[in-house]
Design an enzyme around this catalytic site. Sequence first.
Site, PDB file in Angstrom:
ATOM      1  CE1 TYR A 110      -4.250  -1.639   0.737  1.00  0.00           C
ATOM      2  CE2 TYR A 110      -2.809  -3.160   1.916  1.00  0.00           C
ATOM      3  CZ  TYR A 110      -4.027  -2.857   1.337  1.00  0.00           C
ATOM      4  OH  TYR A 110      -5.033  -3.793   1.373  1.00  0.00           O
ATOM      5  CE1 TYR A 149      -1.784  -7.171   3.680  1.00  0.00           C
ATOM      6  CE2 TYR A 149      -2.521  -6.683   1.451  1.00  0.00           C
ATOM      7  CZ  TYR A 149      -2.733  -6.669   2.824  1.00  0.00           C
ATOM      8  OH  TYR A 149      -3.922  -6.159   3.322  1.00  0.00           O
ATOM      9  NE  ARG A 159      -6.438 -10.576   4.507  1.00  0.00           N
ATOM     10  CZ  ARG A 159      -7.426  -9.738   4.134  1.00  0.00           C
ATOM     11  NH1 ARG A 159      -7.307  -8.457   4.345  1.00  0.00           N
ATOM     12  NH2 ARG A 159      -8.512 -10.187   3.568  1.00  0.00           N
ATOM     13  CG  HIS A 162      -7.761  -7.588  -0.114  1.00  0.00           C
ATOM     14  ND1 HIS A 162      -6.567  -8.155   0.271  1.00  0.00           N
ATOM     15  CD2 HIS A 162      -7.863  -6.440   0.620  1.00  0.00           C
ATOM     16  CE1 HIS A 162      -5.978  -7.414   1.185  1.00  0.00           C
ATOM     17  NE2 HIS A 162      -6.742  -6.344   1.415  1.00  0.00           N
ATOM     18  CG  HIS A 164      -9.574  -2.386   1.498  1.00  0.00           C
ATOM     19  ND1 HIS A 164      -9.812  -2.947   2.732  1.00  0.00           N
ATOM     20  CD2 HIS A 164      -8.285  -2.659   1.205  1.00  0.00           C
ATOM     21  CE1 HIS A 164      -8.709  -3.536   3.173  1.00  0.00           C
ATOM     22  NE2 HIS A 164      -7.768  -3.369   2.262  1.00  0.00           N
TER      23      HIS A 164
END
Length: 246
Positions: A110, A149, A159, A162, A164
Amino acid sequence: MQDNRFAREVIHRDYNSHPPAFAPGYKTSVLRSPRNALISLQNSLSEITGPVFSDSDLGPLDNDLIMNYAKDDLPIGERIIVHGYVRDGFGRPMKNTLVEVWQANAGGRYRHKKDQYLAPIDPNFGGCGRVLTDENGYYFFRTIKPGPYPWRNQASDWRPSHIHFSLSGDAFAQRLITQMYFEGDPIIRQCPIVRTLNNDDAVRTLIAELDTHAAVPLDCLAYRFDLVLRGQRATLFENRTQGVAR
């Protein structure tokens, strides 16, 4: 027939269809989950009407995550389209619903100062976007498929890829924050957050299906992800307890 949605309170969600707030396998829930019984408060007019958005609130590239942060070049990764419909619990289209998205880059990192994963930052990818649904409740945006990640839940937890989602319907009580996964990802079933859902049908509401009909030849694949705000066949939110309501 007159639409009297705002003459009554928004229908309450069925708590039995959601994951438990306390799920030790998802360690963050241990401290975040409430310890007392939930109290149902009567909604006022401010909760069952608004917010209201219009095209003037958005920029021309807000729904194009490939271009809206590009500086010297295009972002690295698999180019995709994500699209679908937003409906209410009665199957009616939710027009002018604000759909906000944020995600990791193709390497699984991110653009956030607290993300210390060793994957590199992509200087041409911001990872945030937003779009309004049209008269039919339809939305779409372009982006780069995010990478998986590792995260510090258990020693080897990862995870799955995906995106959000945050949706603001035509009432504050319809606010939905959730995540979208990708069809065929084997990490989905291993994710401790997903495993808080004990219902396969509920898990499927969080998985976008590959949609070759919406793909752009020699450019990008497409994924279809429909969302339902409250009611039967509603899109579930995951085990996040920071004021998420629907």
